[in-house]
Motif scaffolding. Structure first.
Motif, PDB file in Angstrom:
ATOM      1  N   GLU A 152      -4.662  -2.341  -0.492  1.00 22.19           N
ATOM      2  CA  GLU A 152      -5.603  -3.352   0.032  1.00 22.19           C
ATOM      3  C   GLU A 152      -6.836  -2.671   0.591  1.00 22.19           C
ATOM      4  O   GLU A 152      -7.971  -3.055   0.306  1.00 22.19           O
ATOM      5  CB  GLU A 152      -4.941  -4.176   1.134  1.00 22.19           C
ATOM      6  N   ALA A 153      -6.596  -1.627   1.398  1.00 23.79           N
ATOM      7  CA  ALA A 153      -7.715  -0.916   2.028  1.00 23.79           C
ATOM      8  C   ALA A 153      -8.592  -0.251   0.969  1.00 23.79           C
ATOM      9  O   ALA A 153      -9.806  -0.124   1.132  1.00 23.79           O
ATOM     10  CB  ALA A 153      -7.189   0.123   3.003  1.00 23.79           C
ATOM     11  N   ALA A 154      -7.967   0.163  -0.142  1.00 26.39           N
ATOM     12  CA  ALA A 154      -8.705   0.840  -1.203  1.00 26.39           C
ATOM     13  C   ALA A 154      -9.499  -0.140  -2.069  1.00 26.39           C
ATOM     14  O   ALA A 154     -10.156   0.269  -3.018  1.00 26.39           O
ATOM     15  CB  ALA A 154      -7.744   1.653  -2.065  1.00 26.39           C
ATOM     16  N   GLY A 155      -9.394  -1.433  -1.748  1.00 21.15           N
ATOM     17  CA  GLY A 155     -10.238  -2.419  -2.416  1.00 21.15           C
ATOM     18  C   GLY A 155      -9.636  -3.078  -3.646  1.00 21.15           C
ATOM     19  O   GLY A 155     -10.353  -3.688  -4.435  1.00 21.15           O
ATOM     20  N   PHE A 156      -8.295  -2.977  -3.813  1.00 17.95           N
ATOM     21  CA  PHE A 156      -7.683  -3.689  -4.938  1.00 17.95           C
ATOM     22  C   PHE A 156      -7.692  -5.189  -4.649  1.00 17.95           C
ATOM     23  O   PHE A 156      -7.517  -5.606  -3.503  1.00 17.95           O
ATOM     24  CB  PHE A 156      -6.256  -3.184  -5.194  1.00 17.95           C
ATOM     25  N   ASP A 157      -7.941  -5.979  -5.684  1.00 16.11           N
ATOM     26  CA  ASP A 157      -7.992  -7.430  -5.499  1.00 16.11           C
ATOM     27  C   ASP A 157      -6.606  -8.046  -5.593  1.00 16.11           C
ATOM     28  O   ASP A 157      -6.292  -9.005  -4.896  1.00 16.11           O
ATOM     29  CB  ASP A 157      -8.876  -8.068  -6.589  1.00 16.11           C
ATOM     30  N   VAL A 158      -5.797  -7.484  -6.491  1.00 11.18           N
ATOM     31  CA  VAL A 158      -4.445  -8.019  -6.702  1.00 11.18           C
ATOM     32  C   VAL A 158      -3.441  -6.877  -6.611  1.00 11.18           C
ATOM     33  O   VAL A 158      -3.672  -5.810  -7.191  1.00 11.18           O
ATOM     34  CB  VAL A 158      -4.326  -8.693  -8.096  1.00 11.18           C
ATOM     35  N   VAL A 159      -2.372  -7.085  -5.862  1.00 15.57           N
ATOM     36  CA  VAL A 159      -1.277  -6.114  -5.843  1.00 15.57           C
ATOM     37  C   VAL A 159      -0.040  -6.822  -6.386  1.00 15.57           C
ATOM     38  O   VAL A 159       0.422  -7.805  -5.807  1.00 15.57           O
ATOM     39  CB  VAL A 159      -0.992  -5.583  -4.419  1.00 15.57           C
ATOM     40  N   LEU A 160       0.438  -6.339  -7.527  1.00  9.91           N
ATOM     41  CA  LEU A 160       1.657  -6.913  -8.122  1.00  9.91           C
ATOM     42  C   LEU A 160       2.852  -6.072  -7.674  1.00  9.91           C
ATOM     43  O   LEU A 160       2.849  -4.853  -7.853  1.00  9.91           O
ATOM     44  CB  LEU A 160       1.566  -6.850  -9.639  1.00  9.91           C
ATOM     45  N   ILE A 161       3.835  -6.717  -7.081  1.00  9.17           N
ATOM     46  CA  ILE A 161       5.017  -5.971  -6.627  1.00  9.17           C
ATOM     47  C   ILE A 161       6.201  -6.429  -7.472  1.00  9.17           C
ATOM     48  O   ILE A 161       6.637  -7.573  -7.389  1.00  9.17           O
ATOM     49  CB  ILE A 161       5.307  -6.216  -5.129  1.00  9.17           C
ATOM     50  N   GLU A 162       6.680  -5.496  -8.276  1.00  2.00           N
ATOM     51  CA  GLU A 162       7.720  -5.832  -9.261  1.00  2.00           C
ATOM     52  C   GLU A 162       9.097  -5.433  -8.745  1.00  2.00           C
ATOM     53  O   GLU A 162       9.259  -4.377  -8.129  1.00  2.00           O
ATOM     54  CB  GLU A 162       7.400  -5.048 -10.540  1.00  2.00           C
ATOM     55  N   THR A 163      10.081  -6.266  -9.000  1.00  5.14           N
ATOM     56  CA  THR A 163      11.458  -5.850  -8.668  1.00  5.14           C
ATOM     57  C   THR A 163      12.455  -6.443  -9.658  1.00  5.14           C
ATOM     58  O   THR A 163      12.160  -7.411 -10.351  1.00  5.14           O
ATOM     59  CB  THR A 163      11.828  -6.254  -7.229  1.00  5.14           C
ATOM     60  N   VAL A 164      13.625  -5.839  -9.706  1.00  6.91           N
ATOM     61  CA  VAL A 164      14.683  -6.415 -10.550  1.00  6.91           C
ATOM     62  C   VAL A 164      15.471  -7.433  -9.729  1.00  6.91           C
ATOM     63  O   VAL A 164      15.596  -7.290  -8.523  1.00  6.91           O
ATOM     64  CB  VAL A 164      15.691  -5.357 -11.060  1.00  6.91           C
ATOM     65  N   GLY A 165      15.963  -8.422 -10.424  1.00  5.95           N
ATOM     66  CA  GLY A 165      16.649  -9.521  -9.737  1.00  5.95           C
ATOM     67  C   GLY A 165      18.063  -9.202  -9.343  1.00  5.95           C
ATOM     68  O   GLY A 165      19.000  -9.832  -9.799  1.00  5.95           O
ATOM     69  N   VAL A 166      18.226  -8.187  -8.524  1.00  6.42           N
ATOM     70  CA  VAL A 166      19.562  -7.914  -7.985  1.00  6.42           C
ATOM     71  C   VAL A 166      19.495  -7.700  -6.481  1.00  6.42           C
ATOM     72  O   VAL A 166      18.507  -7.192  -5.962  1.00  6.42           O
ATOM     73  CB  VAL A 166      20.222  -6.659  -8.620  1.00  6.42           C
ATOM     74  N   GLY A 167      20.584  -8.096  -5.832  1.00  9.81           N
ATOM     75  CA  GLY A 167      20.740  -7.812  -4.409  1.00  9.81           C
ATOM     76  C   GLY A 167      19.614  -8.322  -3.535  1.00  9.81           C
ATOM     77  O   GLY A 167      19.029  -9.366  -3.804  1.00  9.81           O
ATOM     78  N   GLN A 168      19.345  -7.533  -2.493  1.00 10.42           N
ATOM     79  CA  GLN A 168      18.391  -8.001  -1.494  1.00 10.42           C
ATOM     80  C   GLN A 168      16.956  -7.671  -1.853  1.00 10.42           C
ATOM     81  O   GLN A 168      16.045  -8.035  -1.127  1.00 10.42           O
ATOM     82  CB  GLN A 168      18.701  -7.336  -0.152  1.00 10.42           C
ATOM     83  N   SER A 169      16.745  -6.986  -2.964  1.00 13.10           N
ATOM     84  CA  SER A 169      15.382  -6.530  -3.240  1.00 13.10           C
ATOM     85  C   SER A 169      14.441  -7.712  -3.489  1.00 13.10           C
ATOM     86  O   SER A 169      13.271  -7.653  -3.161  1.00 13.10           O
ATOM     87  CB  SER A 169      15.363  -5.563  -4.414  1.00 13.10           C
ATOM     88  N   GLU A 170      14.986  -8.806  -4.049  1.00  9.90           N
ATOM     89  CA  GLU A 170      14.142  -9.977  -4.297  1.00  9.90           C
ATOM     90  C   GLU A 170      13.609 -10.582  -3.013  1.00  9.90           C
ATOM     91  O   GLU A 170      12.414 -10.851  -2.886  1.00  9.90           O
ATOM     92  CB  GLU A 170      14.951 -11.056  -5.022  1.00  9.90           C
ATOM     93  N   THR A 171      14.503 -10.814  -2.062  1.00  9.25           N
ATOM     94  CA  THR A 171      14.048 -11.421  -0.802  1.00  9.25           C
ATOM     95  C   THR A 171      13.114 -10.471  -0.063  1.00  9.25           C
ATOM     96  O   THR A 171      12.156 -10.899   0.563  1.00  9.25           O
ATOM     97  CB  THR A 171      15.230 -11.807   0.109  1.00  9.25           C
ATOM     98  N   MET A 172      13.407  -9.184  -0.179  1.00  9.46           N
ATOM     99  CA  MET A 172      12.554  -8.187   0.447  1.00  9.46           C
ATOM    100  C   MET A 172      11.130  -8.267  -0.120  1.00  9.46           C
ATOM    101  O   MET A 172      10.152  -8.276   0.626  1.00  9.46           O
ATOM    102  CB  MET A 172      13.150  -6.815   0.180  1.00  9.46           C
ATOM    103  N   VAL A 173      11.028  -8.346  -1.435  1.00  4.46           N
ATOM    104  CA  VAL A 173       9.703  -8.417  -2.069  1.00  4.46           C
ATOM    105  C   VAL A 173       9.014  -9.745  -1.719  1.00  4.46           C
ATOM    106  O   VAL A 173       7.820  -9.774  -1.429  1.00  4.46           O
ATOM    107  CB  VAL A 173       9.808  -8.212  -3.597  1.00  4.46           C
ATOM    108  N   ALA A 174       9.800 -10.827  -1.711  1.00  2.00           N
ATOM    109  CA  ALA A 174       9.208 -12.133  -1.344  1.00  2.00           C
ATOM    110  C   ALA A 174       8.613 -12.077   0.059  1.00  2.00           C
ATOM    111  O   ALA A 174       7.562 -12.661   0.312  1.00  2.00           O
ATOM    112  CB  ALA A 174      10.265 -13.230  -1.436  1.00  2.00           C
TER     113      ALA A 174
END
Ligand code: GDP
Length: 339
Positions: A152-174
């Motif tokens: 964000e600080a480096a001036g990116f407009d969009v940050v896409l955060i990808e994860t696989v649909g297992v365990g707690q990683s989904e809620t963490m990314v959300a």
């Protein structure tokens, strides 16, 4: 404080300030160095990284953070490459980060392989960063949040955060995304692919991928099934009419991408206009504060030798039945409190 230490601290501070200035100016190498610092396990690096994050955040830049989840094979990397290229084609700067729970367990990774997104990784307006390998998900969460903030600080407009649909990683990314999208494959028959209700409740957009060739009619049907299921969910205050939404896409044929961006843009401006954007970020900040305290406490249980010994002793007593689990737990908590 000794004069030598003061001089060292001053030099470190100057280094951080210079790095922050280069980062904010959009220098790619500065971003990579900042990320390496933020991902480091060394305590002194972590202190420097926090100082850097604070400095970098002064500009107040905000990117649109989009979380994207889906099971392996559903087409995440194909979609991110196509969607990423679509966004850079609009003149936007796009960062792609991966959160890969498999890399915390086995050291191997399903996501974050740069070669998966060959075209996008060569695009000067895109930046791709694989998942940090960490021993636990809490560490991955902290480092990913730091990398998001640096992008964000480096001036990116969009940050896409990808994860696989297992365990707690989904809620963490959300919990670190402004918009959360779920990528699904066309389902056979009328099954809803065993998608958990919880994930439907946190999704803003459900994208049914592979809506091309022979799979197209099936993808359209699956989309209608999900649209129906979404309508049954309780209306959330943060959603305008028609959201959460399901729609078909083809990452391979690059179909439906403009519609996805239209939906995300509409959702974003509606939430900003109605105060939900800021409220969500504020609630997320509190969530991560509490999470960090919890993680820190748990780490102390494991690292403090006296507490570890007491845990071991009490655990044996509980095992033998000479202490109840609750009384034993209270003893440990009292010991933490006494310190
Ligand atoms: P990931 O594991 O979720 O990242 O999935 P990939 O992007 O690696 O895709 C898995 C497979 O699905 C690959 O063989 C892709 O070519 C294929 N695939 C991805 N998107 C589409 C699509 O829109 N249509 C079709 N027909 N195949 C796709």
């Amino acid at each position: 404080m000794s004069g030598e230490k003061q001089a060292k601290d001053r030099a470190a501070l100057k280094h951080i300030e210079e790095l922050a200035a280069k980062l904010v100016a959009g220098e790619r190498r500065a971003l990579s160095r900042a990320i390496t610092l933020a991902e480091s396990g060394r305590d002194d690096h972590q202190i420097e990284a926090q100082a850097l994050l604070q400095k970098a955040a002064e500009g107040g830049r905000q990117a649109l953070r989009i979380g994207l989840s889906g099971t392996p094979g559903v087409g995440k990397s194909t979609f991110i490459e196509a969607f990423g290229m679509f966004l850079t084609g609009l003149g936007l700067k796009v960062a792609v980060l991966a959160v890969d729970p498999s890399s915390t367990r086995s050291g191997g990774s399903i996501l974050g392989d740069k070669t998966r997104m060959d075209r996008l990784s060569r695009d000067p307006n895109a930046f791709i960063r694989p998942s940090p390998s960490q021993s636990h998900l809490g560490g991955v969460a902290r480092r990913t949040r730091a990398v998001v903030a640096l992008c964000e600080a480096a001036g990116f407009d969009v940050v896409l955060i990808e994860t696989v649909g297992v365990g707690q990683s989904e809620t963490m990314v959300a919990e670190m995304s402004d918009i959360f999208t779920l990528l699904l494959a066309p389902a056979g028959g009328d099954e809803l692919q065993g998608v958990k209700r919880g994930i439907m409740e946190i999704a803003d957009l459900i994208l049914v991928n592979k809506a091309d060739g022979d799979l197209k009619p099936q993808a359209i049907r699956t989309t209608a099934d999900y649209a129906g299921a979404l309508r049954l969910l309780r209306k959330r205050a943060q959603d305008p009419e028609g959201f959460p939404k399901a729609q078909p896409v083809s990452a391979l044929e690059e179909q439906g991408l403009a519609q996805v961006w239209d939906d995300i843009s509409h959702l974003t401006s509606w939430r900003k206009d109605h105060g939900h954007w800021d409220r969500r970020r504020a609630a997320q900040a509190v969530h991560w504060f509490e999470e960090e305290v919890r993680t820190g406490l748990l780490a102390r249980l494991q690292t403090d030798p006296a507490i570890r010994a007491e845990m071991q002793a009490l655990s044996e007593q509980v095992h033998k039945g000479s202490a109840t689990p609750d009384v034993a737990a209270l003893k440990i908590l009292a010991q933490i409190k006494a310190r």
